[in-house]
Design an enzyme around this catalytic site. Structure first.
Site, mmCIF file in Angstrom:
data_model
loop_
_atom_site.group_PDB
_atom_site.id
_atom_site.type_symbol
_atom_site.label_atom_id
_atom_site.label_comp_id
_atom_site.label_asym_id
_atom_site.label_seq_id
_atom_site.Cartn_x
_atom_site.Cartn_y
_atom_site.Cartn_z
ATOM 1 N N GLY A 75 12.011 9.545 5.067
ATOM 2 C CA GLY A 75 10.766 10.230 5.397
ATOM 3 C C GLY A 75 9.592 9.266 5.338
ATOM 4 C CD GLU A 96 -1.216 1.763 17.418
ATOM 5 O OE1 GLU A 96 -0.786 1.619 18.575
ATOM 6 O OE2 GLU A 96 -2.373 1.442 17.087
ATOM 7 N NE ARG A 97 4.915 -2.462 11.688
ATOM 8 C CZ ARG A 97 5.738 -2.198 10.685
ATOM 9 N NH1 ARG A 97 5.284 -1.650 9.579
ATOM 10 N NH2 ARG A 97 7.017 -2.496 10.757
ATOM 11 C CD GLU A 129 -8.172 3.217 5.942
ATOM 12 O OE1 GLU A 129 -6.977 3.479 6.086
ATOM 13 O OE2 GLU A 129 -9.070 4.074 5.959
#
Length: 301
Positions: A75, A96-97, A129
């Site tokens: 997860g 985004e990864r 970030e």
């Protein structure tokens, strides 16, 4: 286990709240905003768009597949961060990864922190970030610092406070942007380390930078060896060298630059108009002598 189930159920409940037109939250002052903003919510992946301010421009396919496999098994451990754009529409701020990997394995929802931010705030959040990540290459980090300067008007001092890095560290990254674009690409592709880049940036001429870059790749030079090469290239020419190329015969003067470029040292050449002369090739270490010997002998070993 019960706590995890309760947390997930809460996230899904907030997701339903966000899809209720009567509870369309646009600012932190809106009704129920405190229940959503800053909390982890299960969002539909199709409701999220990619952040155009994302500093990362390259994504390794193999690494994405590995991350996707991990997400399938374990997860998503760390939720992504998004900002609310419109009714049930969100934009990535960071992660985004994880977002791409989740789409790769066909997930329909993804846990996300929701923030309310304008474009400038979103840009700053995304850049700050992402700079903290360990897997950005040196050029990506440098470009992120440059965007904070250009688009947010942060001084290096303020940026140092914001990202928790020394000002000298930020300066060293920014200097990498002075490298020839070909060398920057080499760093992004992992052919050169930041140490190599920091040494090469001390060479002002682009042609000389590229000549050294090619030599580093061909001879697999270490950072220390590269630093020595740069030091020798910038060292003053020996006294035997004439101060003006015009004093040399044409057959010599027109080839001086190509000889220097080939050897990556400042050779000293003297010659008379009758054609007699000599070439002095300086070296400052055993390693440098071995390097020059290979070049002059054509030894490729």
């Amino acid at each position: 286990m019960a706590k995890a189930t309760k947390k997930q159920a809460l996230g899904r409940g907030l997701s339903a709240l966000l899809k209720d037109p009567e509870n369309d939250i646009q600012s932190v002052g809106d009704k129920n905003a405190d229940k959503v903003i800053g909390n982890v919510v299960e969002l539909e992946i199709d409701a999220i768009e990619v952040n155009p301010f994302q500093p990362r421009t390259q994504f390794n396919d193999e690494a994405l597949k590995e991350l996707a496999s991990s997400i399938r098994e374990l997860g998503i451990i760390q939720p992504i961060t998004v900002r609310k754009l419109d009714f049930n529409t969100f934009q990535l701020v960071s992660g985004e990864r994880r977002y791409r990997a989740s789409k790769l394995i066909g997930l329909k929802t993804i846990p996300a922190y929701i923030r309310i931010a304008n474009d400038q705030e979103s840009l700053e959040m995304a850049l700050v970030e992402n700079i903290q990540r360990q897997d950005l290459d040196p050029i990506e980090i440098a470009l992120s610092y440059q965007r904070l300067i250009d688009d947010i008007q942060l001084t290096q001092e303020k940026m140092s406070e914001r990202v928790g890095k020394k000002r000298s560290t930020i300066t060293n990254y920014l200097r990498l942007l002075k490298l020839d674009p070909i060398i920057q690409t080499g760093m992004r592709d992992g052919f050169l380390s930041m140490g190599h880049g920091r040494a090469l940036v001390n060479v002002e001429k682009g042609k000389e930078q590229l000549a050294l870059y090619e030599r580093i790749l061909a001879e697999k030079l270490s950072v220390r060896e590269t630093e020595q090469l740069v030091k020798q290239l910038k060292a003053p020419t020996t006294k035997a060298a004439p101060t003006n190329n015009a004093e040399l015969p044409n057959f010599v003067s027109k080839h001086i630059d190509s000889i220097k470029k080939h050897l990556a040292v400042k050779v000293a050449i003297t010659a008379s108009q009758t054609g007699k002369g000599k070439i002095v090739i300086p070296f400052h270490s055993k390693e440098e002598f071995q390097r020059l010997k290979k070049i002059l002998s054509g030894d490729k070993e």
